[in-house]
Design an enzyme around this catalytic site. Structure first.
Site, PDB file in Angstrom:
ATOM      1  CD  GLN A 188     115.193  70.431  -8.593  1.00 44.64           C
ATOM      2  OE1 GLN A 188     114.834  71.416  -7.974  1.00 44.64           O
ATOM      3  NE2 GLN A 188     116.339  69.843  -8.351  1.00 44.64           N
ATOM      4  CG  HIS A 206     119.445  71.573 -11.041  1.00 44.07           C
ATOM      5  ND1 HIS A 206     120.584  72.151 -10.542  1.00 44.07           N
ATOM      6  CD2 HIS A 206     118.472  71.803 -10.130  1.00 44.07           C
ATOM      7  CE1 HIS A 206     120.310  72.712  -9.369  1.00 44.07           C
ATOM      8  NE2 HIS A 206     119.041  72.514  -9.103  1.00 44.07           N
ATOM      9  CD  GLU A 218     117.552  66.463  -5.003  1.00 48.34           C
ATOM     10  OE1 GLU A 218     118.664  66.934  -4.665  1.00 48.34           O
ATOM     11  OE2 GLU A 218     117.165  66.430  -6.187  1.00 48.34           O
ATOM     12  CG  HIS A 219     114.296  69.355  -3.950  1.00 46.83           C
ATOM     13  ND1 HIS A 219     115.056  68.963  -5.042  1.00 46.83           N
ATOM     14  CD2 HIS A 219     115.152  69.958  -3.090  1.00 46.83           C
ATOM     15  CE1 HIS A 219     116.309  69.318  -4.852  1.00 46.83           C
ATOM     16  NE2 HIS A 219     116.401  69.915  -3.669  1.00 46.83           N
ATOM     17  CG  ASP A 224     118.132  74.486  -4.620  1.00 45.45           C
ATOM     18  OD1 ASP A 224     118.250  73.411  -4.004  1.00 45.45           O
ATOM     19  OD2 ASP A 224     117.760  74.557  -5.804  1.00 45.45           O
ATOM     20  CG  HIS A 276     132.453  36.779  24.867  1.00 43.10           C
ATOM     21  ND1 HIS A 276     133.304  36.199  23.953  1.00 43.10           N
ATOM     22  CD2 HIS A 276     131.998  37.928  24.293  1.00 43.10           C
ATOM     23  CE1 HIS A 276     133.362  36.956  22.869  1.00 43.10           C
ATOM     24  NE2 HIS A 276     132.570  38.014  23.052  1.00 43.10           N
TER      25      HIS A 276
END
Length: 426
Positions: free
Chosen positions: A255, A258, A322-323, A356, A415
């Protein structure tokens, strides 16, 4: 990675902070780009492409011949891998289709919901130091399954004015209708507002750097939908003494590579594991081509030592990763208590890399704690839900008085009248 030993829960808010730059400053730099493209369209796109990508282009759309040529440049092993991944991703997203279910809420009153595709979607695919052809699969496949009529893809050109062949190959296989050599905030603006050559879309998907993220947030103010708020990529590994230090180190590094603003977190109740993982990270770093980027990310990453599994789960839910990798003895049991995460990976042989690329789940996920409120991209992301209802005369006789009473209480006489007039003729 800095180690924090048994922090008090009062300290957790500081420890769950992400390393994020001055987003307001980025917004101020991006806004003139959006304004220029809204005003000057293709002319502005060309100017920003020359400025930021270093290439002057006469046309932005990738012609069919160039797509075919790019496909031929992809080696057979990678083609086979992409095709295998496509089958898994398609199978998982196809399973998300739900049949229409009609519900009779009151005798004679039938309601149902139908899923309809968003007509025009725009996919942004980063193409810098790491061209993310896998993201094409994650976005274009569910878009095609949903039935989106137009699937527009933008990706930055290289110094020769080309898009990476693997991106072209993935786009060709997954039903992308138009491909454009445009990157950065200018690509988001072009898809949001439309230009002479790049069509305006209804919703924009895809990851990107801080400028792309800022552009996506800004165009929502002009009525363009986006997939989800996103920031730098992140992973949390929850590990006990049963975890393999080599595996954990590789997950944290995968990770961190990245980008320099990515974040990797290890939460563990084992001091010996924490020490072993630190050693393995140093060993594995020596073999990574992106070691410089990875080291910068590790400066913003941390190891959190906690005493119990319950504390580890509570910390994870506070961070909302996220993960999340559950490298623990009973991952299924632990996973039952996970309420905030983008995607969860259970057990010692389930690396985040699987999600991924090829397991089938989508890797476009909420970051920066947004997993507390947002889901990752899925089939529904490319659809709208329209509700329908049909009421018979008998149904209105049953439901009408209820509506009349409620409308009168809100002092909305028209209405009430819409119901009363019909009741008189039943």
């Amino acid at each position: 990675m800095k180690t924090f030993r048994y922090p008090d829960p009062a300290e957790w808010p500081q420890l769950i902070k992400r390393a994020i730059g001055n987003q307001q400053e980025v917004m101020e730099r991006v806004k003139p780009i959006l304004d220029a493209i809204k005003r000057d369209k293709d002319k502005a796109v060309g100017e920003f492409t020359a400025k930021f990508d270093g290439i002057a282009l006469n046309t932005f759309e990738v012609p069919e011949e160039e797509v075919k040529k790019g496909c031929l440049e992809v080696d057979s092993k990678l083609k086979s891998a992409i095709n295998a991944a496509i089958l898994n991703i398609r199978q998982f997203h196809e399973s998300q289709k739900l049949p229409i279910k009609k519900v009779e809420t009151t005798p004679g009153v039938v309601c149902w919901q139908r899923s309809t595709p968003i007509e025009r979607v725009g996919l942004y695919i980063p193409g810098g130091s790491a061209p993310l052809f896998s993201t094409v699969l994650m976005l274009a496949i569910p878009a095609a399954i949903a039935g989106c009529k137009d699937i527009v893809l933008c990706s930055p050109p290289d110094k020769e004015g080309k898009i990476h062949p693997a991106i072209l190959f993935a786009a060709h296989l997954t039903g992308v209708t138009k491909i454009f050599k445009v990157g950065g905030a200018q690509a988001i603006a072009a898809m949001a507002y439309g230009t002479e050559t790049i069509p305006k879309v209804d919703k924009i998907f895809g990851p990107g750097n801080s400028y792309v993220t800022a552009a996506k947030q800004l165009v929502t103010l002009d009525g363009v939908a986006i997939d989800l708020p996103a920031g730098p990529s992140e992973v949390m590994v929850m590990a006990d003494e049963s975890a393999d230090p080599d595996f954990v180190a590789s997950d944290l590094l995968s990770q961190a590579e990245h980008g320099p603003d990515s974040q990797s977190i290890l939460v563990t109740n084992s001091e010996s594991l924490a020490e072993a993982v630190t050693e393995k990270i140093d060993e594995q770093l020596q073999h990574l081509p992106r070691a410089q980027t990875t080291r910068k990310a590790l400066q913003n990453s941390r190891i959190i030592l906690l005493k119990t599994m319950d504390q580890m789960v509570a910390f994870s839910n506070s961070y909302a990763p996220e993960h999340l990798i559950l490298a623990v003895r009973n991952p299924e049991y632990v996973s039952e208590n996970i309420i905030n995460a983008g995607s969860v990976f259970l057990g010692h042989f389930t690396p985040e890399s699987a999600g991924d690329y090829a397991s089938g789940t989508n890797h476009t996920l909420p970051t920066y704690g947004y997993a507390r409120a947002y889901s990752g991209v899925n089939l529904d992301s490319f659809c709208k839900k329209i509700t329908f209802q049909k009421i018979s005369e008998k149904g209105l006789q049953k439901l009408g008085p209820i509506i009349e009473t409620m409308a009168a209480a809100e002092q909305l006489d028209a209405h009430k009248m819409a119901v009363s007039l019909r009741l008189k003729k039943t």
